[in-house]
Design a protein around this motif. Structure first.
Motif, PDB file in Angstrom:
ATOM      1  N   LEU A   1       6.939  12.548  -2.749  1.00 17.12           N
ATOM      2  CA  LEU A   1       6.305  11.097  -2.806  1.00 17.12           C
ATOM      3  C   LEU A   1       5.163  12.485  -4.252  1.00 17.12           C
ATOM      4  O   LEU A   1       5.113  11.691  -5.903  1.00 17.12           O
ATOM      5  CB  LEU A   1       4.281  10.660  -2.398  1.00 17.12           C
ATOM      6  CG  LEU A   1       3.107   9.905  -2.790  1.00 17.12           C
ATOM      7  CD1 LEU A   1       3.827   9.200  -3.127  1.00 17.12           C
ATOM      8  CD2 LEU A   1       2.076  10.087  -1.535  1.00 17.12           C
TER       9      LEU A   1
ATOM     10  N   PHE B   1      -5.242   7.667  -4.522  1.00 16.32           N
ATOM     11  CA  PHE B   1      -4.383   6.083  -4.553  1.00 16.32           C
ATOM     12  C   PHE B   1      -5.006   4.615  -3.681  1.00 16.32           C
ATOM     13  O   PHE B   1      -4.860   3.780  -3.375  1.00 16.32           O
ATOM     14  CB  PHE B   1      -3.402   6.423  -4.964  1.00 16.32           C
ATOM     15  CG  PHE B   1      -3.129   7.509  -6.532  1.00 16.32           C
ATOM     16  CD1 PHE B   1      -2.974   6.246  -7.661  1.00 16.32           C
ATOM     17  CD2 PHE B   1      -2.309   8.794  -6.391  1.00 16.32           C
ATOM     18  CE1 PHE B   1      -2.808   7.306  -8.972  1.00 16.32           C
ATOM     19  CE2 PHE B   1      -2.224   9.170  -7.206  1.00 16.32           C
ATOM     20  CZ  PHE B   1      -2.442   8.734  -8.873  1.00 16.32           C
ATOM     21  N   VAL B   2      -5.276   5.754  -2.481  1.00 16.62           N
ATOM     22  CA  VAL B   2      -4.414   5.070  -1.510  1.00 16.62           C
ATOM     23  C   VAL B   2      -6.552   3.959  -1.473  1.00 16.62           C
ATOM     24  O   VAL B   2      -6.713   4.189  -0.605  1.00 16.62           O
ATOM     25  CB  VAL B   2      -4.101   5.918  -0.241  1.00 16.62           C
ATOM     26  CG1 VAL B   2      -4.496   4.514   1.103  1.00 16.62           C
ATOM     27  CG2 VAL B   2      -2.959   6.056   0.091  1.00 16.62           C
TER      28      VAL B   2
ATOM     29  N   ASP C   1       7.760   6.999   1.112  1.00 19.74           N
ATOM     30  CA  ASP C   1       7.055   6.208   2.420  1.00 19.74           C
ATOM     31  C   ASP C   1       6.752   6.931   3.468  1.00 19.74           C
ATOM     32  O   ASP C   1       7.289   7.259   4.391  1.00 19.74           O
ATOM     33  CB  ASP C   1       7.559   4.875   2.444  1.00 19.74           C
ATOM     34  CG  ASP C   1       6.691   3.783   2.881  1.00 19.74           C
ATOM     35  OD1 ASP C   1       6.039   4.150   3.585  1.00 19.74           O
ATOM     36  OD2 ASP C   1       7.643   2.931   3.519  1.00 19.74           O
TER      37      ASP C   1
ATOM     38  N   ILE D   1       5.510  10.625  -8.339  1.00 15.37           N
ATOM     39  CA  ILE D   1       4.052  10.484  -8.890  1.00 15.37           C
ATOM     40  C   ILE D   1       4.222  11.105 -10.219  1.00 15.37           C
ATOM     41  O   ILE D   1       4.159  10.615 -11.109  1.00 15.37           O
ATOM     42  CB  ILE D   1       2.853  10.575  -7.520  1.00 15.37           C
ATOM     43  CG1 ILE D   1       2.810   9.551  -7.032  1.00 15.37           C
ATOM     44  CG2 ILE D   1       1.234  11.023  -8.704  1.00 15.37           C
ATOM     45  CD1 ILE D   1       1.629   9.946  -5.695  1.00 15.37           C
TER      46      ILE D   1
ATOM     47  N   ARG E   1       0.972  -1.431   0.265  1.00 11.93           N
ATOM     48  CA  ARG E   1      -0.009   0.276  -0.028  1.00 11.93           C
ATOM     49  C   ARG E   1       0.966   1.030  -0.294  1.00 11.93           C
ATOM     50  O   ARG E   1       2.291   0.935   0.644  1.00 11.93           O
ATOM     51  CB  ARG E   1      -1.083  -0.389   1.163  1.00 11.93           C
ATOM     52  CG  ARG E   1      -0.430   0.118   2.361  1.00 11.93           C
ATOM     53  CD  ARG E   1      -0.078  -0.880   3.277  1.00 11.93           C
ATOM     54  NE  ARG E   1       0.744   0.168   4.360  1.00 11.93           N
ATOM     55  CZ  ARG E   1      -0.154  -0.029   5.549  1.00 11.93           C
ATOM     56  NH1 ARG E   1      -0.924  -0.617   5.433  1.00 11.93           N
ATOM     57  NH2 ARG E   1       0.600   0.180   7.059  1.00 11.93           N
ATOM     58  N   LEU E   2       0.296   2.449  -0.321  1.00 11.69           N
ATOM     59  CA  LEU E   2       1.030   3.669  -0.287  1.00 11.69           C
ATOM     60  C   LEU E   2       0.783   4.408   0.846  1.00 11.69           C
ATOM     61  O   LEU E   2       1.756   4.570   1.429  1.00 11.69           O
ATOM     62  CB  LEU E   2       0.092   4.758  -1.516  1.00 11.69           C
ATOM     63  CG  LEU E   2       1.259   5.824  -1.523  1.00 11.69           C
ATOM     64  CD1 LEU E   2       2.593   6.199  -1.958  1.00 11.69           C
ATOM     65  CD2 LEU E   2       0.589   6.636  -2.709  1.00 11.69           C
TER      66      LEU E   2
ATOM     67  N   ARG F   1      12.452   3.112  -5.036  1.00 11.49           N
ATOM     68  CA  ARG F   1      12.062   3.498  -4.892  1.00 11.49           C
ATOM     69  C   ARG F   1      12.516   4.713  -3.333  1.00 11.49           C
ATOM     70  O   ARG F   1      13.295   3.957  -2.827  1.00 11.49           O
ATOM     71  CB  ARG F   1      10.749   3.189  -4.457  1.00 11.49           C
ATOM     72  CG  ARG F   1       9.503   4.289  -4.105  1.00 11.49           C
ATOM     73  CD  ARG F   1       8.858   2.993  -3.749  1.00 11.49           C
ATOM     74  NE  ARG F   1       7.428   3.657  -3.621  1.00 11.49           N
ATOM     75  CZ  ARG F   1       6.713   4.660  -2.551  1.00 11.49           C
ATOM     76  NH1 ARG F   1       8.277   4.807  -1.595  1.00 11.49           N
ATOM     77  NH2 ARG F   1       5.846   5.185  -2.715  1.00 11.49           N
TER      78      ARG F   1
ATOM     79  N   PHE G   1       2.230   3.315  -6.940  1.00 11.33           N
ATOM     80  CA  PHE G   1       2.872   3.651  -6.412  1.00 11.33           C
ATOM     81  C   PHE G   1       3.588   3.135  -4.191  1.00 11.33           C
ATOM     82  O   PHE G   1       3.629   4.155  -3.732  1.00 11.33           O
ATOM     83  CB  PHE G   1       2.707   5.979  -5.705  1.00 11.33           C
ATOM     84  CG  PHE G   1       2.527   5.966  -7.148  1.00 11.33           C
ATOM     85  CD1 PHE G   1       3.616   6.087  -8.127  1.00 11.33           C
ATOM     86  CD2 PHE G   1       0.564   6.017  -7.426  1.00 11.33           C
ATOM     87  CE1 PHE G   1       2.601   7.383  -9.479  1.00 11.33           C
ATOM     88  CE2 PHE G   1       0.462   6.938  -8.790  1.00 11.33           C
ATOM     89  CZ  PHE G   1       1.495   7.014  -9.268  1.00 11.33           C
ATOM     90  N   ASP G   2       2.595   2.217  -4.390  1.00 10.15           N
ATOM     91  CA  ASP G   2       2.470   1.359  -3.539  1.00 10.15           C
ATOM     92  C   ASP G   2       3.796   0.789  -3.271  1.00 10.15           C
ATOM     93  O   ASP G   2       4.897   0.815  -4.113  1.00 10.15           O
ATOM     94  CB  ASP G   2       1.630   0.159  -3.805  1.00 10.15           C
ATOM     95  CG  ASP G   2      -0.114   0.429  -3.491  1.00 10.15           C
ATOM     96  OD1 ASP G   2       0.034   1.284  -3.115  1.00 10.15           O
ATOM     97  OD2 ASP G   2      -0.600  -0.193  -4.522  1.00 10.15           O
ATOM     98  N   VAL G   3       4.565   0.623  -1.981  1.00 14.25           N
ATOM     99  CA  VAL G   3       5.397  -0.013  -1.122  1.00 14.25           C
ATOM    100  C   VAL G   3       5.493  -1.219  -1.707  1.00 14.25           C
ATOM    101  O   VAL G   3       4.489  -2.043  -0.987  1.00 14.25           O
ATOM    102  CB  VAL G   3       6.018   0.867   0.271  1.00 14.25           C
ATOM    103  CG1 VAL G   3       6.875   0.437   0.818  1.00 14.25           C
ATOM    104  CG2 VAL G   3       5.251   2.498   0.126  1.00 14.25           C
TER     105      VAL G   3
END
Lengths: 183, 228, 94
Positions: B172, C78-79, B109, B176, A16-17, B104, B2-4
C-alpha cells in the motif's frame, strides 16, 4: 461503484481502503477459495509434474554418469594393460640395445688388439732391419778403419823399418786383421 | 483516492459480498497462472534433456524454489512444497500488478493478505499438532504455566496479523507513493519519472515482500513441524 | 476553535506524523541488522547466501513496527475512522 452486476442488493456499497467490519471478513472468503483452488491446480499441474520430470532426469543423468564412470574404469584398465605392454617392449628394446653395444665394444676391442699386434710385428721387423743395417755400417767403418790404419802403419813403417821386416810385419798384420775381421 | 474499487455486489441472503477490484485482479492472476501451468503441462512431454528457452525458465523457477524448500523447510513439510510455490508465485504476480495500467495490486487490500496469513497460521497449528502432538500444544500455549494460555494465544495470533500487515503496508505504501507522484507531476513527465519508482516500489519491493512472506510462512511452519 | 472539524482534521494529520515518527527507530534497527549482516559476510564470505536470506527476514521483522506505524498513519489520513463518530457527536449536539 462504477459498473457491474447487482443481485438482490441489500445496501449500496461505498469503496473504502480499510475497515474492520463484517464485509472485510466476508472478503476473505473468495480470497481463500481463490487461493486454495489456485494452489491445488498449480501443485498438480505445474509443480509436481515438473518436479517429477526434473527428479527423473536427475536420476537418469546420475545413472548415466555411473555408467560412464564404469566405462571409464574399463578404459583405464585397458590403458594400464597397454602401458604394461609398452613397458615390456621398452625393456626388450633396452636389452637389444645393450647387447648390440656390448658386441660392438667387444669387436672394437678385438680389432684394436689385432692392430696393436700388427704394429708390434712391424715394429720388431723394422728393429731387425735396423740392426742389420747397423751391422753393415759397422763393417764398413771397420773396413775403413783397417784400411786407414794399414795405410798409416805402412807409411810409418816404410820410414823406419827396412822393406823385408816391413813386408813381414805387413803380412802378419794383414793376416791378423784378416783373421779377426773377415772370419 | 486509494480506495478499493467495487465492480459489483453479490447478495447471499442477508449479506452482500462485494466483488472488489481485488477479487477481479486475483481472477486475472489465476487465469494467467493456470494458463501458464497448462502450457507447461502440455509442453512437458516435449521437454528435452538440454533445456532451452521456455523450458529453462520453468526449470530454473522450480529448481530455485526446490532449493529454497530444501534449505529452509523441514523435511516433514516437503509435501507442502506446491502450496508455498503457489504462495510465492501468486504473491509475486499480485505485488507487481501495479505496473500494469488500471490494475491495483490485490495485496494492497487487507482481506487478501490476511486470508493468506490465516492459511499460514492454520498450517503452523496443523503441522505443529500433527508432528508434535500434545507436546507442541503444551510447549506453545501452556508454555510456562497454563495460566499463560490467553497471552500465548494472543502471541500466536500476532503472527498472521504482523505477516499480513507487513505485506499490506509495504504494497500500500508503494501504491500511495506512486499514485501521489502521478497526481503531482505534470502529465507529460508522468510517463517518464514514475518509471523509476515503479521499478523500486512495484518490482523490487514486490518481489522482496513476496519472498519475505513466503519464507516467513515457510520458516514458521517448518519450525512448528520440527518441534517434537 | 471556530471550526471543530478543521481542528479534528489538523489533529489527525499531526497524529499521522507522530505515528510515522517510529520510522526513525525502525530505520536504526534495520541499519543495525544490515550492518551486522555485512560484517558477517565480510568475516565469512562463503556463507553469503544464508546470511543474505536471514538478513532479509531480520529486516522484515524489524520493519514490522514501522509498518504498523505507517498503516496507522494511512488509516488516520485516508480512512478517517474518527470523523464519523465526531460528525455523529456534532449532529447530536445540534
Amino acid at each position: 461503484m462504477n459498473q457491474g452486476f447487482i443481485f438482490l442488493l441489500n445496501a449500496e456499497p461505498t469503496p473504502r481502503l480499510f475497515d474492520l467490519d463484517l464485509q472485510t471478513f466476508l472478503q476473505m472468503a473468495p480470497a481463500l477459495v481463490n487461493f486454495i483452488g489456485l494452489a491445488v491446480i498449480l501443485t498438480f499441474i505445474l509443480y509436481k509434474p515438473v518436479r517429477a520430470f526434473l527428479h527423473e532426469r536427475a536420476e537418469r543423468i546420475a545413472r548415466e554418469l555411473d555408467d560412464a564412470e564404469a566405462v571409464k574404469q574399463a578404459a583405464l584398465a585397458l590403458k594400464e594393460q597397454y602401458e604394461q605392454l609398452l613397458k615390456g617392449i621398452e625393456l626388450e628394446r633396452t636389452a637389444i640395445l645393450d647387447d648390440a653395444r656390448k658386441q660392438a665394444a667387444e669387436r672394437r676391442n678385438r680389432d684394436m688388439a689385432e692392430t696393436k699386434k700388427e704394429i708390434e710385428d712391424l715394429k720388431s721387423r723394422a728393429g731387425v732391419e735396423i740392426a742389420a743395417e747397423l751391422d753393415r755400417v759397422k763393417d764398413m767403418v771397420e773396413q775403413a778403419i783397417v784400411e786407414i790404419s794399414s795405410e798409416m802403419a805402412g807409411k810409418l813403417l816404410s820410414v823406419t823399418i827396412d822393406p823385408s821386416i816391413h813386408n813381414r810385419l805387413f803380412d802378419e798384420a794383414m793376416a791378423e786383421l784378416e783373421a779377426t775381421v773377415f772370419k | 483516492m486509494f480506495d478499493v474499487p467495487i465492480h459489483g455486489v453479490v447478495s447471499i441472503g442477508p449479506v452482500d459480498l462485494w466483488i472488489t477490484n481485488t477479487i477481479v485482479v486475483t481472477w486475472v492472476i489465476m487465469a494467467v497462472l493456470i494458463t501458464f501451468a497448462i502450457i507447461v503441462r502440455i509442453k512437458l512431454k516435449k521437454f528435452t534433456d538440454k533445456p532451452t528457452g521456455f523450458q529453462n525458465v520453468v526449470e530454473m523457477a522450480i529448481e530455485a524454489f526446490d532449493g529454497l524448500m530444501k534449505s529452509n523447510g523441514h523435511k516433514n513439510i516437503s509435501w507442502l512444497g506446491g502450496w508455498f510455490f503457489t504462495l510465492f508465485t501468486f504473491l509475486l504476480f499480485a505485488n507487481i500488478m501495479g505496473i500494469f495500467p488500471g490494475m491495483r495490486p490485490p495485496t494492497a487490500d487487507w482481506p487478501l493478505p490476511f486470508a493468506l496469513a490465516l492459511t499460514s497460521f492454520f498450517l503452523i497449528q496443523f503441522s505443529g499438532i500433527r508432528y508434535g502432538g500434545w507436546k507442541y500444544f503444551k510447549g506453545t500455549y501452556l508454555s510456562p504455566h497454563w495460566a499463560f494460555f490467553p497471552i500465548n494465544v494472543l502471541g500466536e495470533f500476532s503472527r498472521p496479523i504482523s505477516l499480513s500487515f507487513r505485506l499490506f503496508g509495504n504494497i500500500l505504501g508503494g501504491l500511495i507513493l506512486i499514485t501521489l507522484l502521478y497526481t503531482l507531476v505534470p502529465a507529460v513527465v508522468s510517463y517518464v519519472v514514475p518509471v523509476a519508482l515503479h521499478l523500486v516500489f512495484d518490482l523490487a519491493f514486490g518481489v522482496l515482500q513476496a519472498f519475505i512472506f513466503t519464507i516467513l510462512s515457510l520458516t514458521f511452519v517448518s519450525l512448528a513441524a520440527a518441534d517434537n | 476553535m471556530q471550526d471543530p472539524l478543521a481542528f479534528v482534521l489538523a489533529m489527525a494529520h499531526i497524529a499521522a506524523a507522530v505515528a510515522l515518527l517510529n520510522g526513525i527507530l525502525t530505520t536504526i534497527g534495520q541499519g543495525n541488522v544490515a550492518a551486522k549482516a555485512i560484517e558477517s559476510v565480510a568475516r565469512q564470505p562463503e556463507a553469503r547466501g544464508p546470511i543474505t536470506t536471514n538478513m532479509f527476514i531480520g529486516l522484515a521483522m524489524a520493519e514490522t513496527s514501522g509498518i504498523y506505524g505507517f498503516v496507522i498513519a494511512i488509516l488516520i489520513l485516508f480512512v478517517r475512522p474518527l470523523i464519523n463518530p465526531f460528525l455523529q457527536y456534532l449532529t447530536a449536539m445540534i
